[in-house]
Design a protein around this motif. Structure first.
Motif, PDB file in Angstrom:
ATOM      1  N   ALA A  74       0.837  -1.215   0.000  1.00  0.00           N
ATOM      2  CA  ALA A  74       0.000   0.000   0.000  1.00  0.00           C
ATOM      3  C   ALA A  74       0.864   1.255   0.000  1.00  0.00           C
ATOM      4  O   ALA A  74       0.522   2.255  -0.645  1.00  0.00           O
ATOM      5  N   ALA A  75       1.983   1.205   0.732  1.00  0.00           N
ATOM      6  CA  ALA A  75       2.822   2.402   0.892  1.00  0.00           C
ATOM      7  C   ALA A  75       3.829   2.568  -0.246  1.00  0.00           C
ATOM      8  O   ALA A  75       4.492   3.602  -0.328  1.00  0.00           O
ATOM      9  N   TYR A  76       3.942   1.562  -1.127  1.00  0.00           N
ATOM     10  CA  TYR A  76       4.989   1.598  -2.152  1.00  0.00           C
ATOM     11  C   TYR A  76       4.852   2.893  -2.963  1.00  0.00           C
ATOM     12  O   TYR A  76       3.747   3.258  -3.359  1.00  0.00           O
ATOM     13  N   PRO A  77       5.969   3.617  -3.190  1.00  0.00           N
ATOM     14  CA  PRO A  77       5.841   4.919  -3.855  1.00  0.00           C
ATOM     15  C   PRO A  77       5.277   4.795  -5.274  1.00  0.00           C
ATOM     16  O   PRO A  77       5.744   3.982  -6.065  1.00  0.00           O
ATOM     17  N   ARG A  78       4.256   5.602  -5.558  1.00  0.00           N
ATOM     18  CA  ARG A  78       3.627   5.578  -6.889  1.00  0.00           C
ATOM     19  C   ARG A  78       3.499   7.010  -7.393  1.00  0.00           C
ATOM     20  O   ARG A  78       2.918   7.855  -6.707  1.00  0.00           O
ATOM     21  N   ASP A  79       4.029   7.274  -8.580  1.00  0.00           N
ATOM     22  CA  ASP A  79       3.884   8.589  -9.212  1.00  0.00           C
ATOM     23  C   ASP A  79       3.964   8.381 -10.722  1.00  0.00           C
ATOM     24  O   ASP A  79       5.025   8.531 -11.335  1.00  0.00           O
ATOM     25  N   GLU A  80       2.824   8.006 -11.293  1.00  0.00           N
ATOM     26  CA  GLU A  80       2.844   7.600 -12.705  1.00  0.00           C
ATOM     27  C   GLU A  80       3.285   8.745 -13.621  1.00  0.00           C
ATOM     28  O   GLU A  80       4.052   8.515 -14.561  1.00  0.00           O
TER      29      GLU A  80
END
Ligand code: AMP
Length: 284
Positions: A74-80
């Protein structure tokens, strides 16, 4: 679909349609699988792919099945948007960014397990991790059918698991390993490095330093158990909780009790809530 100048597809059908066009053009096709949070390590894979292949597809998919229940899915960094901009600047031709239910639709029931090489080290500390990796990599390779796929030596055991997988399942893709990209102080780039608090970030380079010192000691003829034991103690003294620091055969990951074959020193250790892994080659 155009997105900041880069084509993005979200379905297997659209991925295959573009790859089919490239095949008609007789292009050599590369796939670079990633979970996003793109950094220079990922871009080194893209650069290697661009060097070998006329067209490069990258995948962007945080694969839920390779995370344990108490891990950081859930916390994994995501910035598409940032990832797409980096891929565009690096010359990626197509990004495959499927939603989770396109990869794992209701009723999905298949798992690929790579025995032996995937059973211990990361496999031992993260039960189910490599089954998740092998399953998603098998899917990505069958979806894109690239000529070559690029994986980082940063995740050395994963690279060997993927090599075993493609051999065993006769997946016709060349698997290319790319050297680990590091910060100037030696810390291997990782999407998870953002979890490090400032004091942990200052201590983190010790992991690579200890691997290098241990490798140098082994090359000078040091006893394997003594040298790796010293390395573990140095890490513990530096505030790491060590999962493992071991010398293994570079191809089979079989334990080596002396440096008779090309070896790999592999380590995993936790600094606070951040788990770091790294590895270095050790020639006899
Ligand atoms: P990830 O997005 O963390 O799943 O990584 C995607 C790919 O990039 C994997 O093949 C990793 O081994 C590779 N990779 C991650 N960090 C590095 C790095 N510092 N140097 C080279 N490759 C890396």
């Amino acid at each position: 679909m155009a997105n900041g100048g880069i084509a993005v597809v979200r379905t297997v059908a659209d991925l295959r349609a573009t790859v089919a066009l490239w095949r008609d053009e007789r292009q050599r096709i590369a796939l670079v699988p990633t979970m996003g949070a793109i950094h220079r390590g990922h871009l080194a894979l893209v650069a290697a792919a661009r060097g070998d292949c006329g067209r490069v597809a990258a995948s962007l998919f945080v694969n839920p099945t390779q995370f344990g229940p108490s891990e950081d899915f859930a916390a994994y960094p995501r910035d598409e948007a940032a990832d797409l901009a980096q891929f565009a600047a690096a010359g990626v031709d197509l990004v495959f960014a499927p939603p989770v239910d396109a990869m794992y639709p209701p009723g999905f029931a298949t798992s690929v397990t790579v025995g032996g090489i995937g059973d211990e080290l990361e496999g031992g500390h993260r039960p189910g991790h490599f089954a998740g990796v092998a399953t998603v990599v098998a899917k990505l390779l069958l979806q894109a059918l690239p000529d070559a796929a690029y994986f980082g030596e940063k995740d050395y055991q994963q690279l060997l698991v993927v090599r075993r997988l493609v051999r065993d399942l006769d997946i016709p893709a060349q698997i290319v390993g790319v050297a680990t990209v590091r910060e100037p102080d030696g810390l291997a780039l990782s999407s998870r490095n953002v979890y490090l608090a400032p004091d942990e970030r200052r201590r983190a380079p010790l992991l690579h330093q200890v691997l290098q010192e241990t490798a140098a000691a082994l090359r000078r003829g040091a006893d394997v158990a003594a040298a790796t034991g010293r390395g573990r103690s140095r890490l513990a003294a530096g505030g790491f909780a060590v999962d493992y620091l071991v010398l293994r055969d570079a191809e089979t990951l079989a334990p080596l009790d002396r440096l008779a074959a090309p070896g790999r020193l592999l380590a995993a250790a936790r600094l606070g809530r951040t788990r770091l892994i790294d590895n270095v080659a050790v020639a006899p």
